[in-house]
Design a protein around this motif. Sequence first.
Motif, short mmCIF file in Angstrom:
data_model
loop_
_atom_site.label_atom_id
_atom_site.label_comp_id
_atom_site.label_asym_id
_atom_site.label_seq_id
_atom_site.Cartn_x
_atom_site.Cartn_y
_atom_site.Cartn_z
N MET A 383 45.53 49.15 49.27
CA MET A 383 44.60 48.02 49.40
C MET A 383 43.85 48.05 50.74
O MET A 383 42.69 47.64 50.83
N GLY A 386 41.09 50.39 50.21
CA GLY A 386 40.08 49.75 49.37
C GLY A 386 39.18 48.83 50.17
O GLY A 386 37.95 48.84 49.99
N ARG A 387 39.79 48.03 51.06
CA ARG A 387 38.97 47.14 51.90
C ARG A 387 38.08 47.94 52.84
O ARG A 387 36.91 47.58 53.07
N SER A 405 35.62 50.91 43.00
CA SER A 405 36.27 49.74 43.62
C SER A 405 36.71 48.75 42.55
O SER A 405 37.77 48.12 42.67
N HIS A 409 40.60 47.64 41.61
CA HIS A 409 41.01 46.23 41.46
C HIS A 409 41.76 46.04 40.15
O HIS A 409 42.79 45.33 40.10
N ASP A 423 44.15 39.91 48.90
CA ASP A 423 43.13 40.07 49.95
C ASP A 423 42.02 41.02 49.48
O ASP A 423 40.84 40.78 49.68
N TYR A 424 42.46 42.12 48.84
CA TYR A 424 41.45 43.07 48.35
C TYR A 424 40.59 42.42 47.25
O TYR A 424 39.37 42.60 47.21
N GLU A 427 38.00 40.17 48.78
CA GLU A 427 36.93 40.94 49.42
C GLU A 427 36.05 41.63 48.37
O GLU A 427 34.82 41.70 48.53
N PHE A 428 36.67 42.12 47.30
CA PHE A 428 35.89 42.76 46.25
C PHE A 428 34.95 41.76 45.58
O PHE A 428 33.78 42.09 45.30
#
Length: 445
Positions: A383, A386-387, A405, A409, A423-424, A427-428
């Motif tokens: 993650m 990913g961020r 992305s 997810h 969190d990811y 943000e996504f």
Amino acid sequence: MPRTTLLRQLLQQRHLTTHEAFAAQYDRAAERLAELDRDPRLASLQVSPRQFDRWYGGELLTLPRPDACRVLEHMLGRPVSELFSTGNDGDSPHDRDEESSTAQQATSAPPPREDDENPLDIVARARQLTASNADDATLAFLDSSLEGISSRYEQHGPYVLRPQARQVRQLAHTLLDGRQPPRTRRELFRLAARASCLLGYMAVNTGDFPLSEAYCTEARDLSREIGDLDTELWACGTLSFSLYYAGRYDEADACASAAVERAPRHGQSIRLLANGRARALGKTGDRRAVEQAIGQALRLSDLHEVPVGLTSCISFEPYGRARTLANAVTSHVALRNTAQVLRDAEHIDDLVEHSSSWSRSLVRLDVATALLQQRRPDIDHAMALGREALRLCGDTPISSVYQRSRDLHEQAGPWRDHPAVRDYGDEFRTWSSQPAALAMASSAS
């Protein structure tokens, strides 16, 4: 009594002794001369029956008006001073002798030329055929414009550079509607094809796959017309690229495979194998074929001595070795070859970190996905990567980053209650709410 002028004799020889026959030839000559001299007034000149009778009978005190003289000279290939010069058929012996002498000279003169044998017409036509509306400076400008777009693409992205690429394509097409000699026309075809190539690639990045297919087809057809194999193969590679992101994996592989068969040892086949075949085959689960395609691409890289580093994603040059390995990583992610993904990613890590933000983002997303595929998933690390990928891409989203992305997810769904996954996800959702990303989401649905 009519005077026997050279004009009268020439018209008799050509059987133009009636007003209708003469007027038809005169009108044609006027139109040709108007085009050659770029003087449209001449095309409207006409000869009345009375005027024809006076010319044919030699009943002139002065020469015809200048424009009429120009048409007559073009039509008959002789100066008007000769056409209307001769003695009068009067009663004096001197006049009759002069007329006889003139007639004898006219009879002994070379036979008149056909309508298409006018020297002026021949020279002018040759100039027309070799004339061009595009000089070398214009061709160099178009070429440098395309190079500039390619060199700045990974910095500015498709939304900034697409208008300039469209302008280059439009100018090339406008020029092709005109006249050029073969060398210039071939170069315009090449430039128009490459402009369409770039626009096709940009359309993939913005998620407009039907538009990309149209541009790539145009580029392929134009380059085939002039035998430009390099551009043709690049266009085929981008068409396969578009089909891949449209989810049409079998078609993407077939497109790339057909192009490789056309030129298996060509430098562009590296891209066709790694970006086209291997990734599409990975999605279909054909492990053996993936390994063969990647191996063939790497052997071609050795053969062509390509750059070691990560070449620009939109470059017309053959793929560099790191770019090929980055595509291999994506192929192994689809096959869930986790260990291979991590090894290849580590091998090119330093080169990737010195490349564009998109490339860094995409490799991070591939590694993040592999970390979730392990027997013991490393959720926090995945993650975090990913961020990082979303932040690297920032406000210049492209369809490949959006799709990977989004896939990350979805794959993190089983751990949705994990703080790092939440969190990811937050943000996504924020990142994908950009207008450009929303358009990609719409095209992907």
